[in-house]
Design a protein around this motif. Structure first.
Motif, short mmCIF file in Angstrom:
data_model
loop_
_atom_site.label_atom_id
_atom_site.label_comp_id
_atom_site.label_asym_id
_atom_site.label_seq_id
_atom_site.Cartn_x
_atom_site.Cartn_y
_atom_site.Cartn_z
N SER A 28 0.89 -1.17 0.03
CA SER A 28 0.07 0.08 -0.06
C SER A 28 1.12 1.36 -0.11
CB SER A 28 -0.86 0.04 1.19
OG SER A 28 -0.33 -0.06 2.43
N ASP A 29 1.83 1.63 0.82
CA ASP A 29 2.97 2.49 0.45
C ASP A 29 3.53 2.58 -0.67
OD1 ASP A 29 2.67 2.92 3.19
OD2 ASP A 29 4.81 1.94 3.85
N ILE A 32 0.66 3.99 -2.98
CA ILE A 32 0.15 5.85 -2.57
C ILE A 32 1.41 6.41 -3.31
CG2 ILE A 32 0.28 7.09 -0.57
CD1 ILE A 32 -1.02 4.76 0.95
N LYS A 44 -7.81 4.68 -4.47
CA LYS A 44 -8.25 3.99 -3.48
C LYS A 44 -7.82 2.67 -3.41
CE LYS A 44 -12.41 6.36 -2.23
NZ LYS A 44 -12.92 7.66 -3.12
N LEU A 63 -4.04 -0.16 8.90
CA LEU A 63 -3.82 0.53 7.67
C LEU A 63 -4.99 1.42 7.00
CD1 LEU A 63 -1.90 -1.93 5.52
CD2 LEU A 63 -0.80 0.17 6.73
N ALA A 64 -6.34 0.75 7.49
CA ALA A 64 -7.50 1.37 7.11
C ALA A 64 -7.87 2.35 8.08
CB ALA A 64 -8.62 0.25 6.58
N ALA A 66 -5.82 4.38 9.67
CA ALA A 66 -4.99 5.42 9.43
C ALA A 66 -5.39 6.13 8.06
CB ALA A 66 -3.73 4.92 9.53
N ASN A 67 -5.89 5.61 7.22
CA ASN A 67 -6.02 6.19 5.86
C ASN A 67 -7.69 6.04 5.27
OD1 ASN A 67 -6.08 7.02 2.98
ND2 ASN A 67 -3.89 6.17 2.89
N ASN A 68 -8.42 7.14 5.08
CA ASN A 68 -9.77 7.06 4.52
C ASN A 68 -9.61 6.53 3.21
OD1 ASN A 68 -12.05 7.29 5.75
ND2 ASN A 68 -11.83 9.68 5.68
N SER A 69 -8.56 6.31 2.46
CA SER A 69 -8.91 5.91 1.21
C SER A 69 -8.42 4.29 0.99
CB SER A 69 -7.57 6.38 0.29
OG SER A 69 -7.92 7.75 0.16
N ILE A 70 -8.32 3.80 2.22
CA ILE A 70 -7.98 2.40 2.20
C ILE A 70 -9.08 1.61 2.89
CG2 ILE A 70 -6.38 0.64 3.24
CD1 ILE A 70 -4.14 2.29 3.16
N SER A 71 -9.64 0.79 2.21
CA SER A 71 -10.61 -0.34 2.90
C SER A 71 -10.71 -1.70 2.86
CB SER A 71 -11.99 0.22 2.32
OG SER A 71 -11.88 0.26 0.92
#
Ligand code: UDP
Ligand code: MG
Length: 319
Positions: A28-29, A32, A44, A63-64, A66-71
């Motif tokens: 994910s890093d 991004i 997303k 991870l989700a 801490a970050n609104n774009s991750i679900s």
């Protein structure tokens, strides 16, 4: 329509995970990071935890959070990669312009994402990737296996699949709309995405080494998967079984005069070896043909039960 170059657009990156606790944050890093270089693109990330037995779920929950774009979606048990992808496809919000599927283990280089996006913006509905021919991170046996598999599939099913075609691709929302409605019990997405048509483009990529953990597909599992995928994509083996039957019956008819002749000559008992050989041969042919029929019958059996193709235990939906 594909997004124009100057209009902001959203891409959902769909990542199936099975025991990838060490890879989830890495990938994910990296995603991004890569998206920061693509103009007008909003990303997303949708993780699908396929019933991992390690700490994958807690990792993606963090991870989700801490970050609104991750679900994420988490299954009640392991349903397999295709089921994980299907669940992902069915939970992609209508606001997404395209979806990218990628493995969690960094074998699919995220650095290729800008190129996938660029080719999609140029008007391709699906941009898929396939393994470059020379590749040190793929074992000899797995290369040979993959060659045989794609050769057989191309011969048997009516889709052309490049050797080493990967689940690393970008898919336009209009193709996604078709794919997520597929009612197949056990979808084989690499084949299905080719089968639907539309404007497609393939680009080669270099497979990287898996960063953490190990492959979930040892050769034994691959053979099972190959049988499964071929029978879910083609009924030609059934037709072939009939031809094999015709051929062996024909050979048996040719053999009959010799049998009668031997009987007449009174030397029938000396034919023991040929009798056993014939029985063994026909026995083998019959079992093979029955096995092929059994595979299809099994598929029909599974499909008629209409069981859910996956069960979600927990979800943080994308908005
Ligand atoms: N995977 C999954 N469910 C499974 C097996 C694998 O979601 O039952 C995921 C896995 O976590 C990875 C991707 O599918 O993100 C590809 O798996 P793997 O790297 O083991 O396959 P290989 O690269 O060896 O073909
Ligand atoms: Mg891998």
């Amino acid at each position: 329509m594909n997004a124009g170059t100057h209009i902001p657009f959203t891409v959902v990156v769909l990542i199936p995970l099975y025991n990838e606790e060490k890879n989830a944050a890495l990938i994910s890093d990296e995603i991004i990071h890569v998206f920061a270089t693509v103009p007008h693109a909003a990303y997303k990330i949708l993780f699908v935890d396929d019933g991992s037995k390690d700490a994958t779920l807690t990792t993606i929950q963090k991870l989700a959070a801490a970050n609104n774009s991750i679900s994420y979606i988490s299954f009640s048990k392991n349903f397999g990669k295709e089921a994980a992808m299907l669940a992902g496809f069915q939970h992609i919000p209508a606001t997404a312009d395209a979806v990218i599927t990628i493995d969690a283990d960094m074998q699919h280089p995220p650095s290729l994402i800008p190129i996938l996006i660029e080719k999609w913006q140029a008007g391709n509905d699906v941009v898929y990737t396939y393994r470059e021919r020379s590749n040190e991170h793929v074992s000899y046996s797995s290369k040979l296996y993959s060659k045989m598999f794609y050769w057989m599939l191309s011969k048997l099913a009516d889709v052309e699949l490049e050797n080493g075609i990967a689940d690393f691709k970008i898919i336009d929302k209009k193709v996604l709309a078709v794919i997520k409605e597929m009612k197949e019990d056990a979808p084989f997405f690499r084949g299905l995405f080719k089968w639907v048509g539309y404007k497609q483009l393939g680009i080669p990529y270099r497979v990287e080494a898996r960063v953490n953990g190990e492959s979930k597909y040892p050769t034994k599992a691959l053979i099972k998967l190959a049988l499964h995928n071929i029978t879910s994509f083609s009924t030609k083996p059934l037709t072939m079984a009939i031809y094999v039957g015709f051929f062996t019956s024909f050979m048996a008819i040719l053999y009959l005069p010799y049998v009668l002749y031997s009987l007449y000559q009174g030397i029938a008992i000396s034919g023991w070896a040929s009798t056993i050989a014939t029985i063994a041969f026909f026995g083998g042919v019959q079992l093979t043909v029955l096995g092929i029929i059994g595979l299809y019958l099994g598929k029909i059996f599974m499909q008629t039960k209409h069981r859910p193709r996956y069960i979600i235990n927990e979800i943080k939906a994308l908005n």
